[in-house]
Design a protein around this motif. Structure first.
Motif, PDB file in Angstrom:
ATOM      1  N   ARG A   1      16.796  10.222   2.879  1.00 15.60           N
ATOM      2  CA  ARG A   1      15.358  10.000   2.698  1.00 15.60           C
ATOM      3  C   ARG A   1      14.580  11.289   2.919  1.00 15.60           C
ATOM      4  NH1 ARG A   1      13.990   5.133   1.360  1.00 15.60           N
ATOM      5  NH2 ARG A   1      14.672   3.220   2.382  1.00 15.60           N
TER       6      ARG A   1
ATOM      7  N   GLN B   1      11.333  13.129  -1.430  1.00 12.12           N
ATOM      8  CA  GLN B   1      10.041  12.618  -0.999  1.00 12.12           C
ATOM      9  C   GLN B   1       9.186  12.218  -2.188  1.00 12.12           C
ATOM     10  OE1 GLN B   1       8.514  11.816   1.923  1.00 12.12           O
ATOM     11  NE2 GLN B   1      10.641  11.871   2.607  1.00 12.12           N
TER      12      GLN B   1
ATOM     13  N   GLN C   1       4.528   2.553   1.871  1.00  6.10           N
ATOM     14  CA  GLN C   1       5.691   2.975   1.085  1.00  6.10           C
ATOM     15  C   GLN C   1       6.085   4.397   1.421  1.00  6.10           C
ATOM     16  OE1 GLN C   1       5.273   2.102  -3.054  1.00  6.10           O
ATOM     17  NE2 GLN C   1       5.280  -0.086  -2.621  1.00  6.10           N
ATOM     18  N   ALA C   2       5.051   5.234   1.676  1.00 10.00           N
ATOM     19  CA  ALA C   2       5.361   6.617   2.043  1.00 10.00           C
ATOM     20  C   ALA C   2       6.161   6.648   3.338  1.00 10.00           C
ATOM     21  CB  ALA C   2       4.070   7.419   2.198  1.00 10.00           C
TER      22      ALA C   2
ATOM     23  N   PHE D   1       1.987  10.019  -4.092  1.00 15.41           N
ATOM     24  CA  PHE D   1       1.488   8.832  -4.783  1.00 15.41           C
ATOM     25  C   PHE D   1       0.239   9.128  -5.594  1.00 15.41           C
ATOM     26  CE2 PHE D   1       4.026   7.518  -1.255  1.00 15.41           C
ATOM     27  CZ  PHE D   1       4.760   6.462  -1.752  1.00 15.41           C
TER      28      PHE D   1
ATOM     29  N   GLU E   1       8.134   4.288   4.433  1.00 12.38           N
ATOM     30  CA  GLU E   1       9.486   3.811   4.140  1.00 12.38           C
ATOM     31  C   GLU E   1      10.310   4.921   3.511  1.00 12.38           C
ATOM     32  OE1 GLU E   1       9.270   0.222   1.867  1.00 12.38           O
ATOM     33  OE2 GLU E   1       8.348  -0.841   3.542  1.00 12.38           O
ATOM     34  N   ALA E   2       9.701   5.626   2.569  1.00 11.20           N
ATOM     35  CA  ALA E   2      10.421   6.716   1.909  1.00 11.20           C
ATOM     36  C   ALA E   2      10.753   7.814   2.903  1.00 11.20           C
ATOM     37  CB  ALA E   2       9.581   7.281   0.772  1.00 11.20           C
ATOM     38  N   MET E   3       9.978   7.864   3.982  1.00 14.91           N
ATOM     39  CA  MET E   3      10.180   8.883   5.004  1.00 14.91           C
ATOM     40  C   MET E   3      11.298   8.477   5.950  1.00 14.91           C
ATOM     41  SD  MET E   3       8.417  11.629   5.467  1.00 14.91           S
ATOM     42  CE  MET E   3       6.697  11.462   5.118  1.00 14.91           C
TER      43      MET E   3
ATOM     44  N   SER F   1      -5.303   5.109  -1.035  1.00  8.28           N
ATOM     45  CA  SER F   1      -4.429   4.138  -0.382  1.00  8.28           C
ATOM     46  C   SER F   1      -3.134   4.772   0.104  1.00  8.28           C
ATOM     47  CB  SER F   1      -4.125   2.982  -1.326  1.00  8.28           C
ATOM     48  OG  SER F   1      -3.289   3.408  -2.359  1.00  8.28           O
ATOM     49  N   SER F   2      -2.951   6.071  -0.126  1.00  9.97           N
ATOM     50  CA  SER F   2      -1.678   6.653   0.287  1.00  9.97           C
ATOM     51  C   SER F   2      -1.718   7.206   1.703  1.00  9.97           C
ATOM     52  CB  SER F   2      -1.227   7.726  -0.700  1.00  9.97           C
ATOM     53  OG  SER F   2      -2.132   8.775  -0.703  1.00  9.97           O
TER      54      SER F   2
ATOM     55  N   ASN G   1      -4.134  -1.990  11.146  1.00 13.03           N
ATOM     56  CA  ASN G   1      -4.962  -2.294   9.987  1.00 13.03           C
ATOM     57  C   ASN G   1      -5.308  -3.772   9.883  1.00 13.03           C
ATOM     58  OD1 ASN G   1      -5.488   0.169   8.321  1.00 13.03           O
ATOM     59  ND2 ASN G   1      -3.297   0.380   8.675  1.00 13.03           N
TER      60      ASN G   1
ATOM     61  N   ARG H   1      -6.177   4.384   9.646  1.00 11.95           N
ATOM     62  CA  ARG H   1      -6.340   4.349  11.102  1.00 11.95           C
ATOM     63  C   ARG H   1      -5.614   5.480  11.799  1.00 11.95           C
ATOM     64  NH1 ARG H   1      -7.799  -1.046  11.841  1.00 11.95           N
ATOM     65  NH2 ARG H   1      -9.323  -1.292  10.194  1.00 11.95           N
TER      66      ARG H   1
ATOM     67  N   ASN I   1      -2.790   6.219   5.752  1.00  6.16           N
ATOM     68  CA  ASN I   1      -3.186   5.147   6.653  1.00  6.16           C
ATOM     69  C   ASN I   1      -4.567   5.458   7.233  1.00  6.16           C
ATOM     70  OD1 ASN I   1      -3.486   3.265   8.678  1.00  6.16           O
ATOM     71  ND2 ASN I   1      -1.347   3.376   9.310  1.00  6.16           N
TER      72      ASN I   1
ATOM     73  N   SER J   1       2.976   0.046  14.289  1.00  9.20           N
ATOM     74  CA  SER J   1       1.993   1.117  14.414  1.00  9.20           C
ATOM     75  C   SER J   1       1.318   1.459  13.090  1.00  9.20           C
ATOM     76  CB  SER J   1       2.598   2.357  15.075  1.00  9.20           C
ATOM     77  OG  SER J   1       3.685   2.811  14.343  1.00  9.20           O
ATOM     78  N   HIS J   2       1.746   0.861  12.008  1.00  8.65           N
ATOM     79  CA  HIS J   2       1.022   1.118  10.757  1.00  8.65           C
ATOM     80  C   HIS J   2       0.304  -0.127  10.243  1.00  8.65           C
ATOM     81  CE1 HIS J   2       2.242   5.243   9.817  1.00  8.65           C
ATOM     82  NE2 HIS J   2       3.287   4.942  10.556  1.00  8.65           N
TER      83      HIS J   2
ATOM     84  N   VAL K   1      10.890   5.975   8.288  1.00  6.33           N
ATOM     85  CA  VAL K   1      10.342   5.454   9.544  1.00  6.33           C
ATOM     86  C   VAL K   1      10.874   4.033   9.740  1.00  6.33           C
ATOM     87  CG1 VAL K   1       8.214   4.868  10.761  1.00  6.33           C
ATOM     88  CG2 VAL K   1       8.278   6.840   9.238  1.00  6.33           C
TER      89      VAL K   1
ATOM     90  N   MET L   1       0.853  -1.190   0.000  1.00  5.72           N
ATOM     91  CA  MET L   1       0.000   0.000   0.000  1.00  5.72           C
ATOM     92  C   MET L   1       0.886   1.237   0.000  1.00  5.72           C
ATOM     93  SD  MET L   1      -3.174  -0.868  -0.004  1.00  5.72           S
ATOM     94  CE  MET L   1      -4.363   0.152   0.821  1.00  5.72           C
ATOM     95  N   GLU L   2       0.343   2.291  -0.593  1.00  9.56           N
ATOM     96  CA  GLU L   2       1.181   3.476  -0.744  1.00  9.56           C
ATOM     97  C   GLU L   2       1.505   4.157   0.572  1.00  9.56           C
ATOM     98  OE1 GLU L   2      -1.030   5.409  -3.793  1.00  9.56           O
ATOM     99  OE2 GLU L   2       0.151   4.475  -5.381  1.00  9.56           O
ATOM    100  N   TYR L   3       0.594   4.029   1.556  1.00  8.86           N
ATOM    101  CA  TYR L   3       0.929   4.733   2.807  1.00  8.86           C
ATOM    102  C   TYR L   3       2.074   4.050   3.546  1.00  8.86           C
ATOM    103  CZ  TYR L   3      -2.474   1.514   5.017  1.00  8.86           C
ATOM    104  OH  TYR L   3      -3.181   0.425   5.438  1.00  8.86           O
TER     105      TYR L   3
ATOM    106  N   LEU M   1      12.818   2.979  -2.630  1.00  9.93           N
ATOM    107  CA  LEU M   1      11.861   1.964  -2.205  1.00  9.93           C
ATOM    108  C   LEU M   1      12.261   0.643  -2.838  1.00  9.93           C
ATOM    109  CD1 LEU M   1       8.444   3.812  -2.361  1.00  9.93           C
ATOM    110  CD2 LEU M   1       9.560   2.888  -0.352  1.00  9.93           C
TER     111      LEU M   1
END
Lengths: 373, 676
Positions: B444, B448, A263-264, B451, A266-268, B456-457, A283, B461, B459, A278-279, A270, A259-261, B417
């Motif tokens: 990193r 940046q 990947q986001a 997407f 990872e790119a960040m 889906s980009s 879910n 929750r 979360n 926590s991600h 974290v 999922m892109e969030y 990635l």
């Protein structure tokens, strides 16, 4: 060790743990709008509300049965007895639970042997001597006629009382096993799904091997080595049943990983652990919750089957499976004694059906595939 | 609503005051709320609108396929060949569907049943409506496959859907839909999921079959360009109603409803490159939130009190041109000039620096294909195969290409990635591809990514405040929680989000707002380069314009560099300074954006540009590329493009051309072709 594991005290430690955990989960969920909305959807359904009330009643009974104390010994006049040298109150060695105390009238209304539900007379004939000294074979009158909802068993105990005592055992088996299963399934499932590669291979290998051994065989072997008992049963049932949930969680994690969030994150930069716990894990919680509730009822039922096979909780713990096991002999007599089996059936059905209905309601409210947004 | 005056003699389909409602948790959704239109035999009628406008529901209503029991037709009539379909029985409707009216769907991947062969699915329709036997159906089915341009129809007839490419599946769908020679074909976004070169093939096919069979087509689309090139008449839908209905020419020459005018202005195109895009404020309303009065009133610059109270009806402003608006002038066109909306503003100029921000040298990304028990590597998918790319500070480079060309893989390699197979990614003095651990973590922050899919980009929750501050925490931007929140509020304000939205969850936001959140998340760690992977592709046109403007503004303020990855050339043309065109893992042409798009040199670039349906250009030369993009696991020898190229010779199939400067132009203009 065997005795300690099976002691009432140790079991209660687990019960307290279970309650604390549940309380924590409820706290966490209450803070999240997602879960609040989900439970609003669940409780919109009448059936789910009714199920929840029934499940709560079972929980309360199980809790009452877990709070224990030693009653002071009394003499025939009802005076509390004290130790002669220390002056301390002498207490009954045999512990007693709050439930026992509440059910004292039921517990005390003992008969001699079998009696059918709501019967006035005993189920078996006895040779009775009347005042004139003539002996005759007849059904003697009961000491407590029309009092036994589910009749009495071989030694004259009220079956309703036994069935009520079985609730705690059932709830502990269902709850405890789930408690064991969930952390392992999450840990292994998320690791395998997120990292893939050799870690995934190892975890997959372990659960494929575990799930290809017939679980009855494994349980039997475990029980022989570690002895029969409630705790042992929970442990071994946990070991044999985490694989299903783990497999589902692994697959879901593999999906979420792309999922892109994620990947986001990872790119960040974290950290991986933070991403996993926590991600990804939040879910997955809807799947965990649904599986836990539906698995709960499955475990209550398997206890019955295992006890019937003689590898359950053991004879010294009152359980529905034990009742069914007893019924094996009773069903073989003629005329048959059916009420013990019937009572076990009613109580199990009363727990499993609401649990399943509640689980279904949860799934409908949480499973995104079934919902059209 | 007053009924539209329609010519009843030749109309094959007449929809009168159709109302299709859905019961939802949030009340009744009036997805279609009083729609009237008519289609003549042999004509193409297009319904164009943004998401949530009710265009697809209109199509499903005609087919009587609205999802029951939540959806129902609350009123109106659908007269098809003289019969009212809303009153037709289920049995009668089954006779109509697939036989007299057929439908093709957006997603060719899911519209065919994967466990049946193409032939099975064709024969099923023929057996059902024509009573054909197996052999008869086979002969006829193969003939149909041939008609829709499938090579080797004999063989394809017995193949399964997974053996066909997306474009071929859509052709099969068309073959099935047309097998019974319907009077009306409903095409619901038939090419949205396809690449532009495939899109033009499919649209050409539908046009030619329409002529041959003389059928009418109801075309549902969001793409004004597709409308312009295919439709005879157009209905513009907004908020469950048709707001303007005109012949295609009239609509584009003289758009009269404010919404239509604004929609056309917010399309990025050649003309408005240096201008700030005109945007429609706010977003498309959801069917459960429709308000009283004109549905467009809260976004309309000329709305008055009447627009909020009453619903305008379609009125003739011209012969065969109707518009539903209270604010029309004497010439029948709403005058937006006085509202200040039409004022064109020049884009602020981005300061260009002469040093490079990112330098990619001969980047390769090969994915191994493993097979067998021991997972032996039997080949490689060459997703990226020797790519050079340079991005200067403050510059926007557009990377364009069709799906499967490896453009997204390039983006993912740059943000690490994916770990590239070989090649250098130079960022400053460091080669990013060799970094790991904490040194990588520092970098990193500086690169940046945004997407494609705004859903889906984020979360679901996490509160968006947590999403935005997550990266700050990882990189210790701001030392305390409060400090980070303060920075977050500043960024949120900058990207156009209210600060009181911080503690909401993603599902409470629309697509455009989510994309702003994604942008805020990226900006929070103060990057120097942002990789935008199809960042505006899933947004509605009016919202896309807002995001494009925002990207430009931010670039000016912060001196950002963008790598803008997209399949949409007009968006790239609008935003990018330089454009690189990718085909099968390699760059085939690169240069100044204006240069490349106005004057393409490589035959692939030419075809790609020619394939985009244009709103403002009637007489462009069309080049329809034959075939599909080849598989990157087994690329053609020599120039990868040669099997589809009309200029290809022997030389092209043997030797691979390298990127070389095109003579007579600046050094920045490169193309990889023997024929340039």
């Amino acid at each position: 060790m065997k005795y300690f594991l099976n002691s009432w005290a140790f079991q209660n430690v687990l019960v307290v743990l279970l309650i604390l955990l549940l309380a924590w989960i409820v706290m966490v969920m209450r803070q999240s709008e997602y879960w609040r909305a989900a439970f609003r959807r669940v409780f919109k359904r009448k059936l789910a509300r009714i199920s929840f009330v029934i499940l709560s009643i079972y929980c309360v009974i199980a809790l009452l049965d877990s709070v224990g104390f030693n009653q002071p010994l009394r003499d025939t006049e009802g005076q509390v007895q004290c130790s002669a040298d220390t002056g301390k109150v002498l207490r009954d060695e045999q512990g007693m639970s709050l439930l026992d105390y509440i059910l004292t009238p039921l517990r005390a209304s003992k008969e001699k042997t079998y009696s059918a539900p709501f019967a006035t007379h005993q189920f078996t004939k006895e040779t009775v001597m009347d005042e004139t000294g003539n002996s005759s074979r007849k059904y003697p009158a009961l000491k407590h006629p029309r009092r036994h909802l589910f009749g009495t068993d071989k030694v004259g105990n009220d079956v309703l009382y036994i069935a009520l005592k079985g609730i705690r055992t059932g709830m502990i088996i269902g709850g405890m096993t789930t408690l064991l299963v969930v952390p392992f399934a999450i840990l292994f499932g998320v690791f395998a799904g997120y990292f893939g590669g050799w870690l995934d291979d190892i975890i997959q290998y372990v659960y494929t091997v575990l799930s290809s051994i017939p679980s009855v065989l494994l349980i039997m072997a475990f029980m022989i080595v570690y002895g029969q008992g409630l705790t042992q049963l929970c442990v071994i049932m946990g070991i044999t049943s985490w694989t299903g949930l783990c497999r589902v969680l692994r697959g879901e994690t593999m999906k979420l990983r792309e999922m892109e969030y994620i990947q986001a994150c990872e790119a960040m930069g974290v950290s991986k652990l933070k991403i996993m716990f926590s991600h990804i894990t939040p879910n997955l919680m809807h799947i965990v919750l649904i599986t836990a509730v539906l698995g709960f009822s499955g475990r209550v039922l398997s206890e019955a089957v295992l006890s019937y096979l003689g590898i359950g909780v053991g004879a010294d713990t009152i359980s529905w499976g034990g009742m069914i096991n007893d019924a094996r002999m009773e069903m073989a007599r003629s005329p048959i004694v059916w009420w013990k089996l019937f009572a076990a059936f009613v109580f199990m059905f009363g727990l499993v059906l609401p649990a399943n209905l509640f689980g279904d309601a949860l799934r409908d409210a949480l499973d995104p595939r079934l919902r059209t947004e | 609503m007053e009924r539209l005056k329609l010519k009843s003699d030749k109309n094959i389909l007449e929809v009168n005051d159709l109302q299709t409602y859905f019961r939802t948790e949030n009340g009744v959704a009036k997805a279609v709320d009083g729609v009237s239109f008519a289609i003549k035999a042999g004509e193409t009628y297009a319904i164009v609108g943004e998401s949530g406008s009710g265009k697809s529901v209109t199509a499903l209503s005609v087919m009587q396929l609205v999802a029951k029991p939540s959806g129902y037709i609350a009123g109106g009539e659908i007269v098809f060949n003289g019969d009212d379909l809303t009153k037709a029985s289920t049995v009668a409707m089954r006779e109509v569907r697939g036989n007299q009216i057929s439908m093709i769907f957006q997603e060719p991947m899911t519209a065919l049943n994967p466990v049946f062969t193409v032939g099975n699915q064709l024969a099923e329709v023929l057996a059902l409506h024509r009573g054909m036997k197996k052999d008869e159906a086979r002969t006829y089915g193969i003939e149909m496959l041939d008609k829709v341009g499938i090579s080797d129809p004999d063989k394809r007839y017995d193949e399964y859907p997974f053996q066909l490419s997306g474009g071929m599946r859509q052709r099969v769908m068309i073959a099935i839909a047309l097998a019974c020679r319907p009077d009306l074909l409903i095409a619901d976004e038939p090419t949205t999921a396809l690449d532009v070169t495939i899109q033009s093939q499919i649209l050409d096919l539908i046009r030619s079959l329409q002529k041959e069979f003389g059928m009418a087509v109801l075309l549902i689309t969001h793409d004004m360009g597709v409308v312009r090139e295919n439709a005879d008449r157009v209905g513009v839908m907004y908020g469950g109603r048709i707001v303007e209905d005109a012949s295609c020419k009239d609509l584009f020459d003289k758009p009269s409803h404010p919404y239509t005018q604004m929609l056309m202005k917010s399309l990025p195109s050649r003309g408005n490159r240096s201008k700030v895009l005109q945007t429609i404020k706010g977003m498309v309303p959801q069917p459960t939130e429709f308000t009283q009065g004109c549905r467009f009133n809260n976004r309309c610059p000329v709305a008055v009190e009447q627009c909020r109270q009453e619903s305008p009806i379609l009125e003739n402003i011209d012969k065969e041109h109707t518009t539903a608006c209270f604010m029309l002038g004497k010439d029948g066109v709403a005058d937006l000039s006085k509202s200040g909306w039409m004022a064109e503003e020049e884009s602020p100029v981005v300061e260009k620096y002469d040093y490079s921000c990112l330098n990619v040298e001969s980047l390769k990304m090969h994915f191994p294909i493993k097979k067998g028990f021991f997972k032996k590597t039997i080949g490689h998918v060459r997703a990226v195969d020797g790519l050079d790319l340079a991005i200067k500070k403050g510059e926007t480079v557009g990377l364009v290409g069709e799906s499967g060309c490896g453009k997204t893989t390039v983006g993912k390699c740059i943000v690490r990635l994916l770990d590239s197979t070989s090649g250098k990614i130079l960022f400053g003095d460091n080669d990013l591809s060799t970094l790991s651990g904490s040194t990588l973590k520092q970098y990193r922050r500086r690169i940046q990514m945004i997407f494609q899919d705004p859903f889906s980009s984020l979360n679901p929750r996490l509160k968006i405040s947590d999403t935005i501050t997550e990266g700050m925490q990882a990189h210790s931007v701001g030392s305390t929680k409060k400090e980070r929140r303060d920075i977050m509020f500043k960024i949120m304000e900058r990207v156009g989000l209210d600060s009181d939205m911080a503690d909401r969850y993603p599902h409470e936001f629309s697509g455009g707002q989510r994309q702003r959140i994604g942008l805020a998340r990226a900006l929070a760690v103060e990057p120097e380069l942002i990789v935008c992977d199809e960042a505006t592709s899933s947004l509605d046109v009016s919202v896309q314009a807002q995001i494009l403007n925002l990207l430009k503004e931010l670039q000016v303020e912060l001196g950002l560099s963008y790598l803008f990855i997209s399949h949409d050339l007009s968006v790239v043309h609008y935003l990018a300074d330089r454009v690189a065109v990718m085909y099968l893992g390699k760059i085939v042409e690169v240069g100044d954006a204006n240069d490349v798009i106005e004057n393409p040199q490589h035959p692939y670039t030419k075809a790609l540009i020619a394939a985009i349906p244009q709103v403002d250009d009637d007489n462009r030369k069309r080049i329809v590329l034959p075939g599909d993009v080849p598989s990157p696991s087994n690329p053609p020898s020599g120039c990868a493009f040669h099997p589809r190229c009309e200029l290809a010779t022997e030389e092209c199939s043997q030797k691979m051309p390298s990127l070389e400067s095109i003579s007579g132009e600046s050094n920045d203009r490169l193309a990889a072709c023997w024929k340039v």
